[in-house]
Design a protein around this motif. Structure first.
Motif, PDB file in Angstrom:
ATOM      1  N   ASP A   2       2.752  13.028   2.069  1.00 27.68           N
ATOM      2  CA  ASP A   2       3.270  14.122   1.239  1.00 27.68           C
ATOM      3  C   ASP A   2       1.895  15.107   1.157  1.00 27.68           C
ATOM      4  N   VAL A   3       1.883  16.374   0.908  1.00 32.84           N
ATOM      5  CA  VAL A   3       0.963  17.229   1.101  1.00 32.84           C
ATOM      6  C   VAL A   3      -0.362  16.985   0.384  1.00 32.84           C
ATOM      7  N   THR A   4      -0.443  16.514  -0.636  1.00 35.29           N
ATOM      8  CA  THR A   4      -1.997  16.134  -1.201  1.00 35.29           C
ATOM      9  C   THR A   4      -2.548  14.954  -0.580  1.00 35.29           C
ATOM     10  N   VAL A   5      -1.799  13.900   0.011  1.00 37.73           N
ATOM     11  CA  VAL A   5      -2.373  12.942   0.848  1.00 37.73           C
ATOM     12  C   VAL A   5      -2.705  13.526   2.143  1.00 37.73           C
ATOM     13  N   GLN A   6      -1.837  14.237   2.822  1.00 39.58           N
ATOM     14  CA  GLN A   6      -2.063  14.968   3.969  1.00 39.58           C
ATOM     15  C   GLN A   6      -3.591  15.588   4.004  1.00 39.58           C
ATOM     16  N   ALA A   7      -3.799  16.401   2.846  1.00 45.41           N
ATOM     17  CA  ALA A   7      -4.816  17.115   2.670  1.00 45.41           C
ATOM     18  C   ALA A   7      -6.259  15.993   2.761  1.00 45.41           C
ATOM     19  N   ARG A   8      -6.034  15.015   2.090  1.00 50.29           N
ATOM     20  CA  ARG A   8      -7.195  14.043   2.033  1.00 50.29           C
ATOM     21  C   ARG A   8      -7.446  13.331   3.524  1.00 50.29           C
ATOM     22  N   ILE A   9      -6.130  12.952   4.106  1.00 53.18           N
ATOM     23  CA  ILE A   9      -6.627  12.643   5.433  1.00 53.18           C
ATOM     24  C   ILE A   9      -7.242  13.590   6.419  1.00 53.18           C
ATOM     25  N   LEU A  10      -6.835  14.789   6.192  1.00 47.21           N
ATOM     26  CA  LEU A  10      -7.389  15.898   7.110  1.00 47.21           C
ATOM     27  C   LEU A  10      -8.885  15.852   6.903  1.00 47.21           C
ATOM     28  N   GLU A  11      -9.137  15.890   5.462  1.00 51.68           N
ATOM     29  CA  GLU A  11     -10.494  16.026   5.220  1.00 51.68           C
ATOM     30  C   GLU A  11     -11.300  14.648   5.799  1.00 51.68           C
ATOM     31  N   LEU A  12     -10.892  13.642   5.848  1.00 52.53           N
ATOM     32  CA  LEU A  12     -11.420  12.476   6.346  1.00 52.53           C
ATOM     33  C   LEU A  12     -11.577  12.848   7.842  1.00 52.53           C
ATOM     34  N   GLN A  42      -2.120   4.835   6.224  1.00 52.88           N
ATOM     35  CA  GLN A  42      -2.819   5.896   7.320  1.00 52.88           C
ATOM     36  C   GLN A  42      -4.266   5.611   7.262  1.00 52.88           C
ATOM     37  N   ARG A  43      -4.876   5.360   6.120  1.00 46.54           N
ATOM     38  CA  ARG A  43      -6.463   5.184   6.203  1.00 46.54           C
ATOM     39  C   ARG A  43      -6.742   3.661   6.863  1.00 46.54           C
ATOM     40  N   VAL A  44      -5.911   3.045   6.725  1.00 47.65           N
ATOM     41  CA  VAL A  44      -5.923   1.516   7.307  1.00 47.65           C
ATOM     42  C   VAL A  44      -6.148   1.900   9.012  1.00 47.65           C
ATOM     43  N   VAL A  45      -5.150   2.445   9.239  1.00 50.47           N
ATOM     44  CA  VAL A  45      -5.049   2.847  10.811  1.00 50.47           C
ATOM     45  C   VAL A  45      -6.146   3.731  11.449  1.00 50.47           C
ATOM     46  N   ILE A  46      -6.608   4.290  10.426  1.00 52.20           N
ATOM     47  CA  ILE A  46      -7.891   5.151  10.840  1.00 52.20           C
ATOM     48  C   ILE A  46      -9.332   4.216  11.050  1.00 52.20           C
ATOM     49  N   ALA A  47      -9.298   3.193   9.915  1.00 54.57           N
ATOM     50  CA  ALA A  47     -10.493   2.437   9.633  1.00 54.57           C
ATOM     51  C   ALA A  47     -10.374   1.414  11.027  1.00 54.57           C
ATOM     52  N   ARG A  48      -9.171   1.144  11.344  1.00 49.59           N
ATOM     53  CA  ARG A  48      -8.949   0.352  12.633  1.00 49.59           C
ATOM     54  C   ARG A  48      -9.693   0.304  13.829  1.00 49.59           C
ATOM     55  N   ALA A  49      -9.083   2.055  13.989  1.00 52.62           N
ATOM     56  CA  ALA A  49      -9.562   2.674  15.218  1.00 52.62           C
ATOM     57  C   ALA A  49     -11.123   2.834  15.248  1.00 52.62           C
ATOM     58  N   LEU A  63       0.873  -1.341  -0.059  1.00 51.95           N
ATOM     59  CA  LEU A  63      -0.008   0.015  -0.022  1.00 51.95           C
ATOM     60  C   LEU A  63       0.985   1.231  -0.056  1.00 51.95           C
ATOM     61  N   SER A  64       0.319   2.211  -0.497  1.00 52.72           N
ATOM     62  CA  SER A  64       0.829   3.438  -0.349  1.00 52.72           C
ATOM     63  C   SER A  64       0.777   4.170   1.089  1.00 52.72           C
ATOM     64  N   GLY A  65       1.625   5.093   1.274  1.00 53.05           N
ATOM     65  CA  GLY A  65       1.644   5.745   2.725  1.00 53.05           C
ATOM     66  C   GLY A  65       0.217   6.298   3.088  1.00 53.05           C
ATOM     67  N   GLY A  66      -0.459   6.918   2.241  1.00 53.17           N
ATOM     68  CA  GLY A  66      -1.662   7.362   2.260  1.00 53.17           C
ATOM     69  C   GLY A  66      -2.743   6.332   2.678  1.00 53.17           C
ATOM     70  N   GLN A  67      -2.478   5.300   1.985  1.00 52.81           N
ATOM     71  CA  GLN A  67      -3.259   4.020   2.169  1.00 52.81           C
ATOM     72  C   GLN A  67      -3.248   3.507   3.602  1.00 52.81           C
ATOM     73  N   HIS A  87       3.373  18.630  15.883  1.00 52.04           N
ATOM     74  CA  HIS A  87       4.088  20.104  15.930  1.00 52.04           C
ATOM     75  C   HIS A  87       3.867  20.661  14.753  1.00 52.04           C
ATOM     76  N   ASN A  88       2.709  20.377  13.953  1.00 48.25           N
ATOM     77  CA  ASN A  88       2.516  20.803  12.829  1.00 48.25           C
ATOM     78  C   ASN A  88       1.083  22.039  13.231  1.00 48.25           C
ATOM     79  N   LEU A  89       1.359  23.283  13.086  1.00 46.92           N
ATOM     80  CA  LEU A  89       0.341  24.228  13.480  1.00 46.92           C
ATOM     81  C   LEU A  89      -0.634  24.510  12.477  1.00 46.92           C
ATOM     82  N   ALA A  90      -0.195  24.028  11.448  1.00 44.30           N
ATOM     83  CA  ALA A  90      -1.581  24.353  10.245  1.00 44.30           C
ATOM     84  C   ALA A  90      -2.568  22.985  10.469  1.00 44.30           C
ATOM     85  N   VAL A  91      -2.135  21.908  10.777  1.00 41.65           N
ATOM     86  CA  VAL A  91      -2.914  20.730  11.194  1.00 41.65           C
ATOM     87  C   VAL A  91      -3.689  21.043  12.403  1.00 41.65           C
TER      88      VAL A  91
END
Length: 287
Positions: free
Chosen positions: A158-168, A133-140, A127-131, A181-185
């Protein structure tokens, strides 16, 4: 409010690393901000029941976590670690169903987090890094938690995957405690934030106000260290290499505003709608 820390001190091997922290997990998301080693993850471990306080209490629905029913607690409070926390030997389906043991719910959970159910038989390395991370969220989400404790959930993406995870994450019903430590997040996901330095909360308040007009010099330094598109390069404030002071204000050896008064430890006080542990907060606000 599900979880509350009241005067909590935490440590390893009898050595305190988090000192006298009091905070609530309140509606709208709570952020823990600070550099590496500030105590964020240690505090998260205590909120998950993985580390017992040296002093103070952590309560779950008004009951001391040490005596609360852990079965109900584990269902109500779930961690979301970084994608590398997945067991490389387990398939996506097995990882997601690990907590609930309900394999039939896996396709719906995968769709909820934006994953194709056809990926259920794959393992993390496929899986990709974004995929991942989505598995980790689904597990929770499999146990329908009331609160997610998220430890740097987008740091390896990466930035585009971050945006999708934050939207989720924004679209989920569960409350959030975000360690980052990410102030924007944190500004996007959390209504309230607490800034930690050397294991102490130095500033707490509404996230937007706290980041727009910091009242502690450490919060100001964190904000000003973030590069801005089209702006000037970040300028370091004070001695960034100095270790925390063992007495008085822990930030005073780095602080460009330090005065002899800072040799005594400041008590948290109300300043401009937030709590600040700084003798010179009013000067920071006027900067």
């Amino acid at each position: 409010m599900i979880l509350r820390a009241d005067g909590v001190t935490l440590g390893y091997g009898g050595r305190p690393v988090v000192h006298d922290v009091t905070l609530d997990i309140t509606e709208g998301g709570v952020g823990l901000i600070g550099e590496s080693g500030s105590g964020k993850t240690t505090l998260a471990r205590a909120f998950l029941g993985l580390l017992r306080p040296m002093s103070g209490t952590i309560t779950f629905n008004g009951k001391d976590l040490r005596t609360a029913g852990m079965k109900a607690f584990r269902k109500a409070v779930q961690p979301v670690f970084q994608a590398e926390s997945l067991d490389p030997r387990m398939s996506v389906a097995r990882s997601i169903a690990e907590g609930s043991r309900d394999r039939a719910a896996v396709p719906a959970l995968m769709e909820q987090v934006g994953l194709d159910p056809a990926l259920a038989a794959r393992r993390p390395h496929q899986l990709s890094g974004g995929q991942r991370q989505r598995v980790v969220i689904a597990r929770a989400l499999a146990v329908r938690p009331e609160l997610l404790i998220l430890d740097e959930p987008t740091s390896a993406l990466d930035v585009t995957v971050q945006a999708r995870i934050l939207e989720l994450l924004e679209g989920l019903d569960a409350e959030r405690l975000l360690i980052t430590h990410n102030l924007a997040v944190v500004e996007r996901l959390c209504r309230t934030s607490h800034v930690l330095f050397a294991g102490r909360v130095v500033e707490s308040g509404p996230t937007g106000e706290l980041l727009r007009r910091p009242a502690h010099p450490y919060t100001l330094a964190l904000r000003d260290a973030v590069p801005r598109l089209g702006g000037q390069p970040p300028v370091a404030r004070g001695r960034t290499e100095a270790a925390p002071a063992s007495e008085g204000c822990p930030f005073r050896l780095r602080c460009p505003l330090a005065v002899p008064e800072c040799e005594s430890a400041p008590e948290p006080r109300e300043v401009a709608g937030r709590k600040v542990a700084c003798h010179r907060a009013e000067l920071v606000l006027s900067a």
